[in-house]
Design an enzyme around this catalytic site. Structure first.
Site, PDB file in Angstrom:
ATOM      1  N   CYS A 166       0.827  -1.192   0.000  1.00 12.12           N
ATOM      2  CA  CYS A 166       0.000   0.000   0.000  1.00 12.12           C
ATOM      3  C   CYS A 166       0.868   1.250   0.000  1.00 12.12           C
ATOM      4  O   CYS A 166       2.077   1.184   0.234  1.00 12.12           O
ATOM      5  CB  CYS A 166      -0.877   0.058   1.249  1.00 12.12           C
ATOM      6  SG  CYS A 166      -1.900  -1.389   1.475  1.00 12.12           S
ATOM      7  N   TYR A 217      12.373  -3.613  -6.550  1.00 12.04           N
ATOM      8  CA  TYR A 217      11.387  -3.303  -7.590  1.00 12.04           C
ATOM      9  C   TYR A 217      10.141  -2.596  -7.100  1.00 12.04           C
ATOM     10  O   TYR A 217       9.337  -2.153  -7.906  1.00 12.04           O
ATOM     11  CB  TYR A 217      10.980  -4.577  -8.356  1.00 12.04           C
ATOM     12  CG  TYR A 217       9.999  -5.465  -7.636  1.00 12.04           C
ATOM     13  CD1 TYR A 217      10.441  -6.492  -6.822  1.00 12.04           C
ATOM     14  CD2 TYR A 217       8.626  -5.285  -7.778  1.00 12.04           C
ATOM     15  CE1 TYR A 217       9.561  -7.310  -6.169  1.00 12.04           C
ATOM     16  CE2 TYR A 217       7.734  -6.095  -7.110  1.00 12.04           C
ATOM     17  CZ  TYR A 217       8.209  -7.113  -6.304  1.00 12.04           C
ATOM     18  OH  TYR A 217       7.338  -7.920  -5.658  1.00 12.04           O
ATOM     19  N   GLY A 235      -0.138   0.537  -5.174  1.00 15.35           N
ATOM     20  CA  GLY A 235      -1.442  -0.100  -5.021  1.00 15.35           C
ATOM     21  C   GLY A 235      -2.429   0.425  -6.037  1.00 15.35           C
ATOM     22  O   GLY A 235      -2.668   1.640  -6.076  1.00 15.35           O
ATOM     23  N   ASN A 243      -0.042   0.740   5.845  1.00 14.12           N
ATOM     24  CA  ASN A 243       0.756  -0.026   4.892  1.00 14.12           C
ATOM     25  C   ASN A 243       1.525  -1.063   5.684  1.00 14.12           C
ATOM     26  O   ASN A 243       2.359  -0.718   6.512  1.00 14.12           O
ATOM     27  CB  ASN A 243       1.735   0.889   4.142  1.00 14.12           C
ATOM     28  CG  ASN A 243       2.684   0.092   3.266  1.00 14.12           C
ATOM     29  OD1 ASN A 243       2.328  -0.984   2.801  1.00 14.12           O
ATOM     30  ND2 ASN A 243       3.872   0.622   3.059  1.00 14.12           N
ATOM     31  N   GLY A 244       1.244  -2.338   5.393  1.00 10.86           N
ATOM     32  CA  GLY A 244       1.985  -3.379   6.093  1.00 10.86           C
ATOM     33  C   GLY A 244       1.059  -4.475   6.533  1.00 10.86           C
ATOM     34  O   GLY A 244      -0.099  -4.543   6.104  1.00 10.86           O
TER      35      GLY A 244
END
Lengths: 342, 342, 342, 342
Positions: free
Chosen positions: B24, B270, B55, B129-130
């Site tokens: 995210c 990436y 995302g 995020n996570g």
């Protein structure tokens, strides 16, 4: 590389004007036989997917089952417009498709392609990349004979011309007369119930190439679309040439033999995919060579070469190579902003 | 470059597990004052646009006007979900936003973020995020006290923990207790009616940085989002640190001081944008140096170096540079196929 | 007819207040066995279709397969929200559904029903018709224990109460405690993984009836929904009664035995379908009798009786009959304007 | 009542065939002057809303600002297709609109109306209720002259005829020739840049009436649409009559004077609104009289009269009145099931 381009009269004036009109991609296939009724439509879908960079505004696929033409089209990317359920219904061994980018305000559903017409001898589907410069004159001439127009597209003008010329004639004879009348840039695919026809304007402004897939012929705007569907590039359609594909194979007729060539330089600069080969010149190598040539002509004192991505990257790599400078990625492109045009 | 990374304990095992959860992007801003009621929401929109690569599945923005939190979110890209008309209605000087990619099957509207809750002391918006590794245990513990859950997201678990711990406390005290309980990777933004809070997990697995725009503070997953909105990177939020931004400015509290760092190596390989700098390492330079290091470790006899675009290109350029080989673009990426993940 | 109603304390004050809240329809079915996995969802769809007049704003269906609850809901009419493809995925022998009309401004997707919750003992789906008058107090009480709220609906309050009371208890025991706390009008359906529960408020303000279809039990807001799916009306759920339907059949518990009845008069006047029978009074006959009674009480000198369609027609026919006047259709209703409320 | 109908040759055979074709509603207005640019489009919107029962499949409005014709149309109810934002863009003092119900399979967007054409003398918009019986022959004849067809609708045939006949002529002269060629049922509205034209087939199969609103003329399928917009019914357009409305007022031309009248009986039985008056016969009174006449012809021993709603209710009331039986509502119609046709 540029040597290969030197005999081209690069018609930038035409393209400058062309800027106010349509950029598009076309794809067509004629399957001699197929166990899968939807193979033609599915192959056209993937061909258009590979040509999506040529137009993101609308997309459409028409198929013929030998008796009747069916059509699905709409506004949006090919993956938004054509869903698996649509492909299931598009049965037939002939198919043409179109993706469109319109640089004018007339981007609406009525101008999406292919256009399908009923005419005296049956049905016609047209997919057109390019623009005519004498549309106004042709529309007037046709209207004087009673023609009506529901769109503002050149394609409808061509269809009316075709209908008028095809009274006692085969479609390719009518088409031969059409391209005498039509002035401008066109790479045009026409599908009747039982044949696939391609034509390219006399100066070859817009690209159109011929490919082969398991013994079946394909026509496409760029060779990258052939690669994507696993087909092999046979050759480019010649400027002024009509190719007709039917149950008996491929027939060619050179209708106009213009001494002048005027391939659009913007195809090489930024419009086409780098992995396409247009008129025997690979786009990536052309860009790279243009970068090298720029280094020879304008060598400046610099620390590094940075490209404006994406289409400028190949040229920048060529410049860096010729100038002996390091290449660095210094500008990032947000991948979620759609394609931008000059 | 890799020198700078050598003291990092690159936690690939964590990231491998993380692969089965959410990727995210988060963005938050606190405007001290603004003549334009929608400036916070608009800045968040552009920040999320720059973080879209983190995302593409859902997007959302919540704002607070000091008294009340408003929310707009939905499935799709930020440009599909948030239209100019929505921004006009999102009035307030505080804003947080979220873009989400879910690698599991639970990609539905109920799990989109930010999540907004009413609790004892008012309203809360969370953007996360996570992923936590002890969610199941925490849910059980909370359920035993009567909590109910409407989603499968970790974020709802955190919100329930917060509500339970904040009975007599300020949100940052409750949050400090939360991050003792929560195990795993998290870069979390919390907005109350009048403050913006950011926290990063004790090992720093997920990135979160602090920026400044005209005297106002911003929190974002990547520095590229700061660049996009014209802000300046101040520093990364430290692992285990809570930062609270309110009318009186920035307050920091180092809650946990883990001796171990475990930045996610896939951010550099990436996942992140090349133009972001994460934990003082520029992603592009990290990739380029990884390519150079690869050439040193695995130098092979080759004619040229070709990258797998896009994230492999920087590494390939580094490899080519170190190995003294020409770099060529040999693989084309169709720009109209969405982002692919391993 | 009105004789049958005379022992009812018609609580118009409650309904006046109720006007500012929700009108809804609920439907639930428990199939003992079924060869068709989607029969429960499909029956619920048709039941809600028959109850569409009770709410046109949102619709939803939840099913349980014995282990897990699945949900599909959205804004719009039942036929717009639930398509055949959705029903195919809603597999399970238990199902509840909801159609909603909100008279306040909070008509958004987060308040659509059924609501589905995970809690200590598994999953819960709730579908609620009515409104509580002590929601604010209950929310405060729950929040003090750490509850968080994602919607503004009473239903989420009830779910939190249930979760809190059900620690060591069966759902019906927890529900019994709930309805002691909850003040107001409610006809509530609750589905766990393996049982269907219905409850009606102690004064019977909102209707709820019990039906039977091929040996399976159904709960519905109005008997017209039973007729539509081919079921038979057994009886009304009693005010203050909890009915539990599980694999062993029907269990009833009279939790509160209020001496007061307060059926909503507006159900009879215009809200319910004329072909429904609520609390043993047929709505059409009640309207007709109200018209006759009006003629007896207010007989005026007139040429004809004209109704305001649709709900006024039955009363007008009764008035005309009693007054010996001709009935004429003098006002036309545009069938394409949605239902209007006072 | 039936006396008034006795001189009509009720062409049930025509209507039986017509059943396989389109039912539609049309509305047009010519404002002499207006301070509100969107008044014509808005009035057309409300007129079509009142005619929605004549077609629920597609809807559209075209306007002319004196120089150019603009169009908005789509699949769905008028309220779904035309939103306030569309009306804001439809500026001009002339407007025509169309709602369509297609009883054949060709219900797709290409056949929605109005159709707009460019032809020799400018632009044309057409809105058509009815169907021709010699379409195939006319299409062949036109195709032999080079016409192409993009739809399967009769309206496109009429447009091509008009274009062919209007070379040196005014539109009304071309139209006069058209209606000599066209056989069948039609109530047709034509809008050029500066005039509004209406025509009705020689036998008057389909209805079309003329109204007046503040000195401006309106043409509509039914008088109920005039009532809805506050206009007054002037008279029916005569079978075989062309009415032209332009800046100078109303001009009438009786092109064909057929001795035979063949009003469609199904308009009176169930298709038209009861509050419309068609060819001087009020639909509600016609239905009521048909019920009375049925009671006279077929008086049976019964306890009560029950109607099949909605169109049967007026007849049932008439039967009950004549037979001296009570009328009861015994069948309920679910208001959320769309209009059904035989």
């Amino acid at each position: 590389m540029l040597e290969e381009m030197k005999d081209l009269d690069l018609l930038s004036t035409c393209c400058a004007e062309d800027k106010f009109h349509d950029e598009c991609g076309v794809f067509g296939i004629f399957l001699n036989e197929s166990e899968d009724d939807c193979e033609a439509a599915r192959t056209t879908f993937y061909g258009l997917y590979a040509l999506q960079h040529r137009g993101q505004e609308s997309a459409g696929i028409a198929v013929s089952n030998g008796h009747e033409i069916q059509l699905h089209k709409g506004m949006g990317l090919i993956t938004e417009v054509i869903k698996p359920d649509h492909i299931k219904k598009l049965k037939g061994r002939l198919s043409i498709g179109h993706v469109r980018y319109s640089t004018t305000g007339m981007s609406n559903v009525v101008n999406t392609q292919p256009l399908v017409f009923h005419y005296l001898n049956g049905m016609l589907a047209l997919a057109h990349n390019g623009n005519l410069v004498n549309t106004v004159e042709l529309r007037k001439r046709l209207a004087a004979y009673g023609s009506v127009f529901q769109t503002t597209s050149d394609t409808e003008v061509v269809a009316n011309l075709l209908a008028r010329y095809s009274q006692d004639n085969k479609i390719e004879d009518a088409l031969a007369r059409c391209i005498m009348d039509a002035k401008g840039a066109f790479a045009l695919l026409i599908m009747t119930e039982d044949r696939l026809v391609g034509v390219r304007d006399p100066m070859g402004i817009r690209p159109l190439c011929l490919g082969e897939l398991n013994g079946n012929y394909i026509l496409a705007s760029e060779s990258a679309a052939l690669d994507t569907v696993g087909a092999t590039l046979i050759r480019d359609v010649n400027p002024g040439e009509i190719v007709v594909i039917d149950q008996d194979g491929l027939h060619s007729r050179q209708v106009i033999d213009s001494p002048r060539r005027a391939h659009c330089i913007f195809e090489y600069i930024y419009f086409a995919r780098p992995d396409s080969t247009i008129d025997q010149v690979n786009v990536y190598q052309a860009r790279r060579e243009m970068g090298r040539q720029l280094a020879r002509e304008c060598n400046i004192d610099a620390d590094m070469v940075i490209s404006v991505p994406d289409s400028g990257t190949s040229s920048a790599l060529g410049y860096a190579e010729e100038a002996g400078l390091p290449f660095e990625e210094g500008l990032m492109k947000n991948r979620y902003v759609g394609r931008t045009f000059i």
